[in-house]
Design a protein around this motif. Sequence first.
Motif, short mmCIF file in Angstrom:
data_model
loop_
_atom_site.label_atom_id
_atom_site.label_comp_id
_atom_site.label_asym_id
_atom_site.label_seq_id
_atom_site.Cartn_x
_atom_site.Cartn_y
_atom_site.Cartn_z
N VAL A 53 -9.65 -5.63 0.65
CA VAL A 53 -8.75 -4.62 1.20
C VAL A 53 -9.61 -3.58 1.91
CG1 VAL A 53 -7.10 -2.83 0.58
CG2 VAL A 53 -7.04 -5.04 -0.59
N THR A 78 5.40 -5.29 0.23
CA THR A 78 4.24 -5.43 -0.66
C THR A 78 4.62 -5.63 -2.11
OG1 THR A 78 4.10 -3.05 -0.93
CG2 THR A 78 2.76 -4.01 0.81
N CYS A 115 4.88 -8.33 -13.57
CA CYS A 115 4.38 -7.94 -12.24
C CYS A 115 4.40 -6.43 -11.99
CB CYS A 115 5.23 -8.57 -11.15
SG CYS A 115 5.74 -10.25 -11.37
N LEU A 149 -11.82 -0.29 -8.34
CA LEU A 149 -10.48 -0.55 -8.89
C LEU A 149 -10.05 0.58 -9.83
CD1 LEU A 149 -10.76 -4.39 -9.55
CD2 LEU A 149 -9.38 -3.29 -7.78
N TYR A 153 -6.45 2.37 -9.36
CA TYR A 153 -5.35 2.01 -10.28
C TYR A 153 -5.37 2.87 -11.55
CZ TYR A 153 -4.63 -1.85 -7.07
OH TYR A 153 -4.39 -2.60 -5.94
N1 LIG Z 1 2.06 -4.40 -4.66
C1 LIG Z 1 2.05 -5.52 -5.54
C2 LIG Z 1 0.88 -5.43 -6.50
C3 LIG Z 1 -0.31 -5.96 -5.81
C4 LIG Z 1 -1.62 -5.71 -6.47
O1 LIG Z 1 -1.72 -5.05 -7.50
N2 LIG Z 1 -2.68 -6.25 -5.81
C5 LIG Z 1 -4.02 -6.19 -6.30
C6 LIG Z 1 -4.34 -7.53 -6.88
S1 LIG Z 1 -5.78 -7.56 -7.88
C7 LIG Z 1 -5.00 -5.89 -5.19
O2 LIG Z 1 -4.71 -6.06 -4.03
N3 LIG Z 1 -6.21 -5.44 -5.57
C8 LIG Z 1 -7.29 -5.22 -4.67
C9 LIG Z 1 -7.24 -3.84 -4.11
O3 LIG Z 1 -6.40 -3.03 -4.51
O4 LIG Z 1 -8.10 -3.54 -3.25
C10 LIG Z 1 3.36 -5.69 -6.27
O5 LIG Z 1 3.86 -4.72 -6.82
O6 LIG Z 1 3.88 -6.81 -6.26
#
Ligand SMILES: N[C@@H](CCC(=O)N[C@@H](CS)C(=O)NCC(=O)O)C(=O)O
Length: 268
Positions: A53, A78, A115, A149, A153
């Motif tokens: 990303v 998304t 999810c 991360l 998050y």
């Molecule tokens: N927006 C998605 C969640 C997607 C998500 O958490 N993606 C993570 C997967 S590990 C991601 O892209 N991580 C890499 C980053 O944030 O750079 C949903 O609610 O369905």
Amino acid sequence: MSSLTFVDVDTARAASGPRLVVAGGLPSPWSEAAKGIFHVKGLPVLVLGYPRVDEALRAWTGAMNVPVLLTDDEPPRTGWAEILAFAERRGGSVSLIPTEPEARIRHHGLAHELCGEGGFGWCARLVMIDGGLTSGGSRSFSVPIAQYLAGKYSYEPEQVPAALARMREILALFDGVLARSRAAGHRYLLGAELTALDIYLATFLTHALPLADADCPQLLPRVRPGFAYLVEQIGADIPPPLIAHRKYVFETHLPWPIVLRAENPSTA
Ligand SMILES: N[C@@H](CCC(=O)N[C@@H](CS)C(=O)NCC(=O)O)C(=O)O
């Protein structure tokens, strides 16, 4: 023959119609579920396994993470529920959402446990981040990946015991759902037919179970220790019926081995 066509970034950018930008280095459960939904429905979609990303992705898609479903005229999608709703509206060979309203509410509530924010995948990520940060990168993710991360998050070390407890609670919840459906003579979590919930369960268990090289040959070696750490933390708590159900769903409905991107792994 799958309805998913893996393409490179230039092809995806130049194309029209539905394009799914997904995690290109690891079988991220949200990305794998979105791919699985299009595959099971037989809906044609271009899939771009994006390496990381970055600013270019944000500028192009307007999204902060993957998966992102781009269509020609609509805002990028998304969230898991929006991506599922789009695929369902498009139709395809099967419906993956129950039509009866109470069943639909149950489907989406359970899917949110896997999810959604604070759900199984979210908690798994906190556990893997924690493994990297508390071991100085000798276990789980490397420190740079874990720090990246963690900031994105909202990781706090004191959340980790609760995250593990929540994962076990969700596993027990799904074990009960499957057991009740099987006792009623059904094959799937919510009855006789496959729903998106079965796909979410299958893809969200992937990184909590041992993953052989041959299962996902394009998995980047640098993220493999994160998955191995998660297996150590939670693998033994996954009820065997859920493991067997995941195997059945993959063998019967989903592509195997897991393909992440167009290019050969040796050139990535
Ligand atoms: N927006 C998605 C969640 C997607 C998500 O958490 N993606 C993570 C997967 S590990 C991601 O892209 N991580 C890499 C980053 O944030 O750079 C949903 O609610 O369905």
